[in-house]
Design an enzyme around this catalytic site. Sequence first.
Site, PDB file in Angstrom:
ATOM      1  N   PHE A 165      -1.875  -7.327   1.483  1.00 41.84           N
ATOM      2  CA  PHE A 165      -3.285  -7.035   1.770  1.00 41.84           C
ATOM      3  C   PHE A 165      -3.542  -6.557   3.205  1.00 41.84           C
ATOM      4  CE2 PHE A 165      -3.514 -10.006  -1.832  1.00 41.84           C
ATOM      5  CZ  PHE A 165      -4.257  -9.231  -2.727  1.00 41.84           C
ATOM      6  N   HIS A 191      -9.232 -10.573  -8.979  1.00 40.99           N
ATOM      7  CA  HIS A 191      -8.654  -9.836  -7.853  1.00 40.99           C
ATOM      8  C   HIS A 191      -9.774  -9.251  -6.984  1.00 40.99           C
ATOM      9  CE1 HIS A 191      -6.242  -6.784  -5.747  1.00 40.99           C
ATOM     10  NE2 HIS A 191      -5.192  -7.515  -6.068  1.00 40.99           N
ATOM     11  N   TYR A 216       0.853  -1.191   0.000  1.00 38.24           N
ATOM     12  CA  TYR A 216       0.000   0.000   0.000  1.00 38.24           C
ATOM     13  C   TYR A 216       0.887   1.238   0.000  1.00 38.24           C
ATOM     14  CZ  TYR A 216      -3.822  -3.142   1.446  1.00 38.24           C
ATOM     15  OH  TYR A 216      -4.760  -4.144   1.522  1.00 38.24           O
TER      16      TYR A 216
END
Length: 225
Positions: free
Chosen positions: A82, A192, A71
């Site tokens: 994630f 995804h 991120y």
Amino acid sequence: MVSNSIQLPQSWLKHLEEEFSKPYMLSLKKKLIECKKSNKIVYPEGSLIFNAFQQTYFENVKVVILGQDPYHGKGQAHGLSFSVPNGVKPPPSLANIYKELQEDLKKTFDKNNGNLERWSSQGVFLLNTTLTVEKSSPMSHKNFGWEQFTDKVIEVLSENKKNIVFILWGSHAQSKIKLIDEKKHMIIKSAHPSPLSSHRGFFGSQPFSKTNNFLESKEIDIINW
């Protein structure tokens, strides 16, 4: 960056130590140093770049969930695909993962807690294929050399272990299938979980129950998702 400055657990170093002296890795280290010298903000912080390896030892890996890169927002990346640290709102892809988790297992989970270390501690290896990123610039380190390293990681797992579940969401993760021996391991693939693609086959794909069913069939302890 090199093995004597950032210690991977010994079980990983046994298989990966040679990578840290190869030209691509030395070049990668140089690029990261240049980023620092030019005052670019890189995520995650240095001590967390190899967090996935520190959280899940080689001998404990049962499941691999492959992400793309960290991120790129402040405080979000902590070296696990994630996942976000405690107190950080789950990003959209993780929110969709939680939706599928609840639907798949017919249980209620704390959707506000995006820290997936509880999975890592059970043998879920949360690996991004690129391990660093520049602030607010997704995929900015795509060509730094990280994928050569993480491809080697996938190969090492495939060759030296058996009965791993590889969860591959989206085309980027699925491009790594060629590195995995499908005769020894299980591959679960779907769209995804990103809001852009989650309705094209991620929702309803039941990756969590499929994983546990496979582990159970091999008499391996299941994951308490």
